[in-house]
Design a protein around this motif. Structure first.
Motif, PDB file in Angstrom:
ATOM      1  N   ALA A  52       0.665  -1.046   0.030  1.00 43.59           N
ATOM      2  CA  ALA A  52      -0.028   0.123  -0.111  1.00 43.59           C
ATOM      3  C   ALA A  52       1.029   1.311  -0.249  1.00 43.59           C
ATOM      4  CB  ALA A  52      -0.842   0.055   1.222  1.00 43.59           C
ATOM      5  N   VAL A  53       1.812   0.975   0.902  1.00 43.46           N
ATOM      6  CA  VAL A  53       2.910   2.407   1.057  1.00 43.46           C
ATOM      7  C   VAL A  53       3.744   2.545  -0.671  1.00 43.46           C
ATOM      8  CG1 VAL A  53       5.002   3.370   1.747  1.00 43.46           C
ATOM      9  CG2 VAL A  53       3.204   2.129   3.220  1.00 43.46           C
ATOM     10  N   ALA A  55       2.417   1.766  -3.643  1.00 41.64           N
ATOM     11  CA  ALA A  55       1.365   1.936  -4.474  1.00 41.64           C
ATOM     12  C   ALA A  55       0.967   3.456  -4.439  1.00 41.64           C
ATOM     13  CB  ALA A  55       0.001   1.194  -4.235  1.00 41.64           C
ATOM     14  N   GLN A  56       1.160   4.034  -2.856  1.00 41.48           N
ATOM     15  CA  GLN A  56       0.734   5.451  -2.728  1.00 41.48           C
ATOM     16  C   GLN A  56       2.014   6.477  -3.269  1.00 41.48           C
ATOM     17  OE1 GLN A  56       0.322   6.211   1.401  1.00 41.48           O
ATOM     18  NE2 GLN A  56      -0.437   8.524   0.935  1.00 41.48           N
ATOM     19  N   ALA A  59       1.707   6.556  -6.896  1.00 42.45           N
ATOM     20  CA  ALA A  59       0.567   7.409  -7.433  1.00 42.45           C
ATOM     21  C   ALA A  59       1.006   8.709  -7.272  1.00 42.45           C
ATOM     22  CB  ALA A  59      -0.649   7.048  -6.761  1.00 42.45           C
ATOM     23  N   GLN A  60       1.696   9.188  -6.189  1.00 37.09           N
ATOM     24  CA  GLN A  60       2.173  10.693  -5.925  1.00 37.09           C
ATOM     25  C   GLN A  60       3.324  10.981  -7.052  1.00 37.09           C
ATOM     26  OE1 GLN A  60       3.500  10.286  -1.873  1.00 37.09           O
ATOM     27  NE2 GLN A  60       1.484  10.935  -0.960  1.00 37.09           N
TER      28      GLN A  60
END
Length: 248
Positions: A52-53, A55-56, A59-60
């Motif tokens: 999740a980290v 992927a975030q 995305a950023q």
């Protein structure tokens, strides 16, 4: 041989101990299995959190890249628009300058002009009368003595002086100019001559003052267009001037 007999109380005790040992073994095995399952669950949770980290972060990073590209595209479009406006303004300025300069250039360099500015037409070409031994060889412009006489076109002075510049006393003081198109213009009955033989003159340049010299019935300019510098080769001056855009 004697037969061995076990005490009933002892048998009960042995069975109880055996059962207790089996329960302990089962309990120990269940505890080990539960511990292993807990470890697997924690490992799975840790992996999910890390994904999740990541992927975030991706995305950023993508959002930052897109924002940078959008800003660059906007800046390029603004620069292109500014350049287009500047080019259009420059083109308009050049067009305006050319348009403004064109009439000035035309005014400075006329090809042909009228020999006098203000006049009354009197005797015309080929007109008969007692004043001439043959028909009239030019166009007369009635003007006061001292009126400025201008070269009808650019050229070189080939005759200038009294006695018609060599064409005879009937013309009084006269000038003849040779032009680039092979034609000659003559100006007669002058009161004053301002140019000399061999001098180059421009169209509209003042070359003399009108008068009443020679065979003249009153102040006027006698104007001819000729095919040679000499008397006897005259053309219709009004028709010639019309052919070069001058109406008298």
């Amino acid at each position: 041989m004697s037969k061995r007999v076990m005490n009933p109380a002892a048998r009960v005790t042995a069975v109880a101990l055996a059962t207790a040992g089996l329960g302990a073994t089962l309990v120990a095995g269940a505890g080990s299995a539960f511990a292993a399952e807990g470890k697997a669950t924690l490992a799975s949770a840790a992996t999910s959190a890390s994904a999740a980290v990541a992927a975030q972060a991706d995305a950023q990073a993508l959002a930052a890249t897109q924002a940078t590209q959008a800003a660059a595209a906007k800046q390029a479009a603004a620069a292109k628009q500014a350049a287009a406006k500047q080019a259009a303004a420059k083109k308009a300025a050049v067009k305006k300058a050319v348009k403004k300069a064109a009439p000035v250039a035309a005014k400075k360099s006329p090809s042909w002009v009228k020999p006098v500015s203000s006049y009354t037409l009197t005797a015309s070409f080929n007109q008969g009368g007692a004043m001439w031994s043959h028909k009239h060889s030019g166009q007369d412009f009635a003007v006061p003595v001292g009126t400025a006489v201008k070269a009808a076109g650019a050229g070189t002075v080939v005759k200038a002086g009294p006695n018609g510049g060599g064409d005879g006393p009937a013309y009084g003081n006269a000038i003849v100019i040779k032009h680039a198109n092979g034609k000659y213009s003559q100006y007669a009955h002058l009161s004053k001559i301002n140019v000399g033989i061999g001098q180059k003159v421009g169209a509209g340049q003042k070359i003399a003052l009108s008068g009443n010299t020679g065979n003249s019935s009153g102040p006027h300019l006698h104007f001819e267009i000729r095919t040679t510098p000499n008397y006897g080769s005259a053309l219709n001056p009004a028709a010639f001037l019309r052919s070069v855009g001058i109406t008298i």
